[in-house]
Design an enzyme around this catalytic site. Structure first.
Site, PDB file in Angstrom:
ATOM      1  CG  ASP A 153      -0.602 -20.560   0.092  1.00  0.00           C
ATOM      2  OD1 ASP A 153      -0.217 -20.428   1.184  1.00  0.00           O
ATOM      3  OD2 ASP A 153      -0.175 -21.132  -1.033  1.00  0.00           O
ATOM      4  CG  ASP A 200     -13.064  -7.827   2.662  1.00  0.00           C
ATOM      5  OD1 ASP A 200     -12.875  -7.128   3.637  1.00  0.00           O
ATOM      6  OD2 ASP A 200     -13.813  -7.628   1.733  1.00  0.00           O
ATOM      7  CE1 TYR A 220      -2.879  -3.249   0.981  1.00  0.00           C
ATOM      8  CE2 TYR A 220      -4.368  -1.352   1.062  1.00  0.00           C
ATOM      9  CZ  TYR A 220      -4.306  -2.545   0.898  1.00  0.00           C
ATOM     10  OH  TYR A 220      -5.350  -3.559   0.769  1.00  0.00           O
ATOM     11  CG  ASP A 273      -7.777  -5.089   2.521  1.00  0.00           C
ATOM     12  OD1 ASP A 273      -8.667  -4.922   3.498  1.00  0.00           O
ATOM     13  OD2 ASP A 273      -7.496  -4.459   1.580  1.00  0.00           O
ATOM     14  CE  LYS A 317       2.484 -17.988  -1.771  1.00  0.00           C
ATOM     15  NZ  LYS A 317       1.950 -19.502  -1.794  1.00  0.00           N
TER      16      LYS A 317
END
Ligand SMILES: NC(=O)c1ccc[n+]([C@@H]2O[C@H](COP(=O)([O-])OP(=O)(O)OC[C@H]3O[C@@H](n4cnc5c(N)ncnc54)[C@H](O)[C@@H]3O)[C@@H](O)[C@H]2O)c1
Length: 359
Positions: free
Chosen positions: A223, A251, A141, A247, A191
């Site tokens: 994942d 969700d 970001y 983020d 990751k």
């Protein structure tokens, strides 16, 4: 206590849900004898329309002068042009960065009476109580370069993910501090099999874990974590991860709690100042229709009382009121179920405010 709380409603349903959060805070103030003032300021698309910038200096100044910020949501189709030089999200990102709010706490709790609101099986989601700590001021970001350009093979774009060890260490430490008051387990998500930033993340997280021997620290690939969150969410206590992963995972986790409209958040830095907002966006299709669920914003107000003002019984009084209203069978459209009473945004806010009592 007297506290100034800056309110930045933003766009879409932002104004509707922050109004209900303010209602809850006013009920608390009256009950406990506090004085809260709520100066408002522009941010996001509304700010672009009026001032040409997504975060006017006056809004930033107001936030800096306040004990805490109550934030709604930003964005909407009107400002969605990907080539626009000024975009609503810039306001929120500048606010988080400018206020040094690097740890975004996102609790995911499923109220027993909402077990049927989740699309997952009751035996999977019952009892879910986890908290995601999302790193908020680094990663993709904010990394530079971030740009689009014409390259030798046509259109190209680049974003940069970068982290310093200090950025990783402070947010993982924040997760350990939270876990100490919970089930003492931290799951660090990365990751590392692919990304250099993730290999640094895992190394530093392990070092922080070693400095907090009372906390069980585990490391999971993002994942796998995404899969585990819907397979067996009750295994998690505190999850800590970088900006983009956090983020997306939250969700996904909102499905566990029944709706995006149920999840609050607190963004914290080194001091007491914090920014409190629902995790959802501006939900343009619901805006102005009295349909949005205000509970995420109201629970964000409870977090504000707890983390920025140290008003613990007051925070609990809001959380208790939310539980009571849900137990009494009231629902907004997004969490509607058979044999429940569906109410609008304002009515839900009124019901919650009216049930705020001392324990
Ligand atoms: N922090 C923020 O302000 C923030 C976060 C995410 C998205 N956005 C922006 O919001 C706009 C819409 O994005 P989106 O649709 O991807 O995400 P969204 O969170 O606004 O909506 C996703 C889904 O959840 C529903 N929903 C969201 N909040 C709800 C509530 N309180 N009650 C009931 N249902 C609710 C929406 O109707 C929609 O179906 C975009 O402009 C996006 O950039 C802003």
């Amino acid at each position: 206590m007297h506290a100034q709380i800056a309110v930045l409603p933003g766009d879409g349903i932002g104004g509707e849900v922050t109004a209900e959060a303010q209602k809850a805070l006013m009920a608390v103030a009256e009950l406990y004898g506090h004085r809260f003032s709520f100066p408002t300021a522009l941010v996001g698309g509304a700010a672009i329309d009026q001032t040409g910038t997504a975060l006017p200096d006056e809004s930033m100044d107001l936030c800096r002068q306040s004990a805490a910020v109550l934030f709604g949501a930003i964005g909407g189709p009107k400002w969605d042009d990907p080539r626009a030089p000024v975009r609503p999200e810039q306001g929120l990102l500048a606010l988080r960065k400018g206020l040094g709010l690097y740890a975004n706490l996102r609790p995911v709790r499923l109220y027993d009476c909402l077990v049927d609101a989740s699309t997952l099986k009751p035996e999977v989601v019952r009892g879910v109580d986890l908290i995601v700590v999302r790193e908020l001021t680094g990663g993709l970001y904010f990394g530079q370069p971030s740009k689009r350009f014409d390259g030798p093979h046509g259109r190209e774009a680049v974003d940069t993910m970068s982290y310093t060890e200090e950025e990783v260490a402070r947010v993982v430490q924040a997760a350990c501090d939270l876990a100490r008051h919970r089930r003492r387990k931290v799951t660090s998500v990365d990751k590392q099999n692919v990304l250099s930033t993730s290999r640094l993340w895992r190394e530093v997280a392990a070092e922080v874990g070693a400095r907090n021997p009372d906390i069980t620290m585990e490391h999971v690939l993002v994942d796998n974590c995404a899969m585990q969150l819907v397979r067996e969410p009750s295994q998690f206590d505190v999850l800590v991860t970088e900006n983009t992963f956090g983020d997306i995972l939250t969700d996904e986790a909102s499905v566990l709690a029944g709706s995006m409209g149920m999840l609050p958040s607190a963004s914290l830095g080194t001091g007491k100042m914090g920014l409190y907002e629902p995790i959802h966006g501006s939900a343009p299709s619901l805006a102005g229709k009295d349909l949005a669920n205000p509970i995420a914003a109201i629970l964000s107000a409870a977090m504000l009382l707890r983390y920025s003002l140290d008003l613990f019984p007051e925070a609990e009084s809001i959380e208790r009121a939310v539980r009571q209203v849900l137990d009494d069978g009231y629902r907004t459209e997004d969490i509607r179920a058979a044999d429940t009473k569906v109410v609008g945004t304002r009515k839900m806010g009124d019901l919650i405010a009216s049930r705020i009592t001392r324990s």
